[in-house]
Design a protein around this motif. Structure first.
Motif, mmCIF file in Angstrom:
data_model
loop_
_atom_site.group_PDB
_atom_site.id
_atom_site.type_symbol
_atom_site.label_atom_id
_atom_site.label_comp_id
_atom_site.label_asym_id
_atom_site.label_seq_id
_atom_site.Cartn_x
_atom_site.Cartn_y
_atom_site.Cartn_z
ATOM 1 N N SER A 89 0.745 -1.186 0.092
ATOM 2 C CA SER A 89 -0.091 0.031 -0.028
ATOM 3 C C SER A 89 1.073 1.094 0.108
ATOM 4 O O SER A 89 0.459 2.341 -0.427
ATOM 5 N N LYS A 90 2.029 1.079 0.348
ATOM 6 C CA LYS A 90 3.011 2.192 0.521
ATOM 7 C C LYS A 90 4.017 2.421 -0.721
ATOM 8 O O LYS A 90 4.629 3.432 -0.976
ATOM 9 N N THR A 91 3.961 1.272 -1.771
ATOM 10 C CA THR A 91 4.828 1.432 -2.699
ATOM 11 C C THR A 91 4.275 1.768 -4.146
ATOM 12 O O THR A 91 3.047 1.645 -4.372
ATOM 13 N N THR A 92 4.959 2.539 -4.944
ATOM 14 C CA THR A 92 4.213 3.012 -5.979
ATOM 15 C C THR A 92 4.821 2.022 -7.403
ATOM 16 O O THR A 92 4.337 1.938 -8.457
ATOM 17 N N SER A 93 5.793 1.046 -7.001
ATOM 18 C CA SER A 93 6.288 -0.004 -7.963
ATOM 19 C C SER A 93 5.414 -0.908 -8.368
ATOM 20 O O SER A 93 4.454 -1.693 -7.622
ATOM 21 N N LEU A 94 5.417 -1.281 -9.601
ATOM 22 C CA LEU A 94 4.586 -2.505 -9.873
ATOM 23 C C LEU A 94 5.108 -3.811 -9.503
ATOM 24 O O LEU A 94 4.167 -4.743 -9.420
ATOM 25 N N TYR A 95 6.361 -3.817 -9.660
ATOM 26 C CA TYR A 95 6.954 -5.240 -9.046
ATOM 27 C C TYR A 95 7.824 -4.923 -7.936
ATOM 28 O O TYR A 95 8.906 -3.868 -8.140
ATOM 29 N N LEU A 96 7.891 -5.581 -6.834
ATOM 30 C CA LEU A 96 8.607 -5.325 -5.715
ATOM 31 C C LEU A 96 9.378 -6.856 -5.471
ATOM 32 O O LEU A 96 8.714 -7.681 -4.877
ATOM 33 N N PRO A 97 10.423 -6.933 -5.686
ATOM 34 C CA PRO A 97 11.149 -8.232 -5.447
ATOM 35 C C PRO A 97 11.142 -8.568 -4.003
ATOM 36 O O PRO A 97 11.102 -7.589 -3.009
ATOM 37 N N GLY A 98 10.951 -9.857 -3.752
ATOM 38 C CA GLY A 98 10.348 -10.028 -2.274
ATOM 39 C C GLY A 98 10.643 -11.468 -1.925
ATOM 40 O O GLY A 98 10.758 -12.421 -2.691
ATOM 41 N N VAL A 99 11.377 -11.880 -0.883
ATOM 42 C CA VAL A 99 11.349 -13.116 -0.145
ATOM 43 C C VAL A 99 10.583 -13.319 1.030
ATOM 44 O O VAL A 99 10.344 -12.039 1.982
ATOM 45 N N ALA A 146 19.451 -13.538 -2.940
ATOM 46 C CA ALA A 146 18.263 -13.816 -3.864
ATOM 47 C C ALA A 146 17.762 -12.365 -4.222
ATOM 48 O O ALA A 146 17.365 -12.257 -5.355
ATOM 49 N N LEU A 147 17.537 -11.583 -3.229
ATOM 50 C CA LEU A 147 16.949 -10.142 -3.588
ATOM 51 C C LEU A 147 17.790 -9.196 -4.443
ATOM 52 O O LEU A 147 17.310 -8.727 -5.118
ATOM 53 N N ALA A 148 18.997 -9.531 -4.270
ATOM 54 C CA ALA A 148 20.197 -8.841 -4.970
ATOM 55 C C ALA A 148 20.071 -9.356 -6.489
ATOM 56 O O ALA A 148 20.169 -8.459 -7.525
ATOM 57 N N LYS A 149 19.893 -10.556 -6.504
ATOM 58 C CA LYS A 149 19.796 -11.061 -8.018
ATOM 59 C C LYS A 149 18.561 -10.720 -8.809
ATOM 60 O O LYS A 149 18.565 -10.400 -9.803
ATOM 61 N N SER A 150 17.316 -10.644 -7.864
ATOM 62 C CA SER A 150 15.949 -10.360 -8.399
ATOM 63 C C SER A 150 16.273 -8.856 -8.809
ATOM 64 O O SER A 150 15.625 -8.404 -10.084
ATOM 65 N N PHE A 151 16.576 -7.979 -8.150
ATOM 66 C CA PHE A 151 16.566 -6.826 -8.170
ATOM 67 C C PHE A 151 17.519 -6.318 -9.569
ATOM 68 O O PHE A 151 17.116 -5.505 -10.391
ATOM 69 N N TYR A 152 18.733 -6.976 -9.538
ATOM 70 C CA TYR A 152 19.608 -7.004 -10.663
ATOM 71 C C TYR A 152 18.947 -7.494 -12.030
ATOM 72 O O TYR A 152 18.891 -6.638 -13.152
ATOM 73 N N ARG A 153 18.092 -8.588 -12.036
ATOM 74 C CA ARG A 153 16.889 -8.890 -13.158
ATOM 75 C C ARG A 153 16.090 -7.939 -13.621
ATOM 76 O O ARG A 153 15.922 -7.456 -14.732
ATOM 77 N N LEU A 154 15.517 -7.134 -12.790
ATOM 78 C CA LEU A 154 14.594 -6.261 -12.905
ATOM 79 C C LEU A 154 15.399 -4.902 -13.622
ATOM 80 O O LEU A 154 14.929 -4.499 -14.603
#
Length: 166
Positions: A89-99, A146-154
């Motif tokens: 609810s607080k983010t404007t990002s369409l995709y938020l990498p998460g674990v 894993a989050l770093a890899k996801s963010f990098y892919r994004l």
């Protein structure tokens, strides 16, 4: 070499091990806090992570979520839905990498949240699932890597999308 910057929000109930996981990650597992006071605010850390097979690095801008629960507490697991909703609810990002991180796996005799239950919940919310034992120094860095890899892919997808417009 590309150096990206992405802050990671670590959320979850009190006493699930958020601060301990952060401190272990920051110190590469060399510092386990034996005595510490419970935190009530977010601790922001910066750590550069190399992305395997790329020669690039990533870490430290809003962009990733780490939800932590205690595998011996059904309540802390159930509350992950509330934490996830609060963050979304607080983010404007369409995709938020998460674990999703189930901590305190060393307490096997007290476990109430089964791995398959957490894996299914995580998958249904687009999260990758990890189990850790901060006390036993098991897998404490895997969720952050894993989050770093996801963010990098994004990041790569956005660069490719931008380049396709040229």
């Amino acid at each position: 070499m590309v150096k990206l910057s992405a802050k990671c929000l670590v959320a979850g109930d009190s006493t699930v091990g958020k601060s301990t996981l952060i401190q272990l990650f920051r110190s590469d597992g060399s510092h386990f806090p034996k005595n510490y006071s419970m935190t009530t605010v977010m601790d922001i850390i910066t750590k550069t992570l190399p992305i395997p097979d790329t020669g690039d690095s990533v870490w430290d801008q809003p962009g990733a979520l780490c939800l932590v629960f205690d595998v011996t507490s059904e309540t802390s697991f159930s509350n992950c839905a509330r934490w996830l909703q609060r963050v979304k609810s607080k983010t404007t990002s369409l995709y938020l990498p998460g674990v999703l991180v189930g901590n305190k796996t060393d307490l096997t005799g007290r476990r109430v949240v089964e791995k398959i239950q957490a894996e299914e919940w995580a998958a249904s919310h687009g999260l990758e699932y990890f189990e850790t034992s901060a006390k036993e120094l098991e897998n404490f860095d895997q969720p952050f890597r894993a989050l770093a890899k996801s963010f990098y892919r994004l990041y790569q997808e956005r660069v490719e999308s931008f380049n396709s417009l040229l």
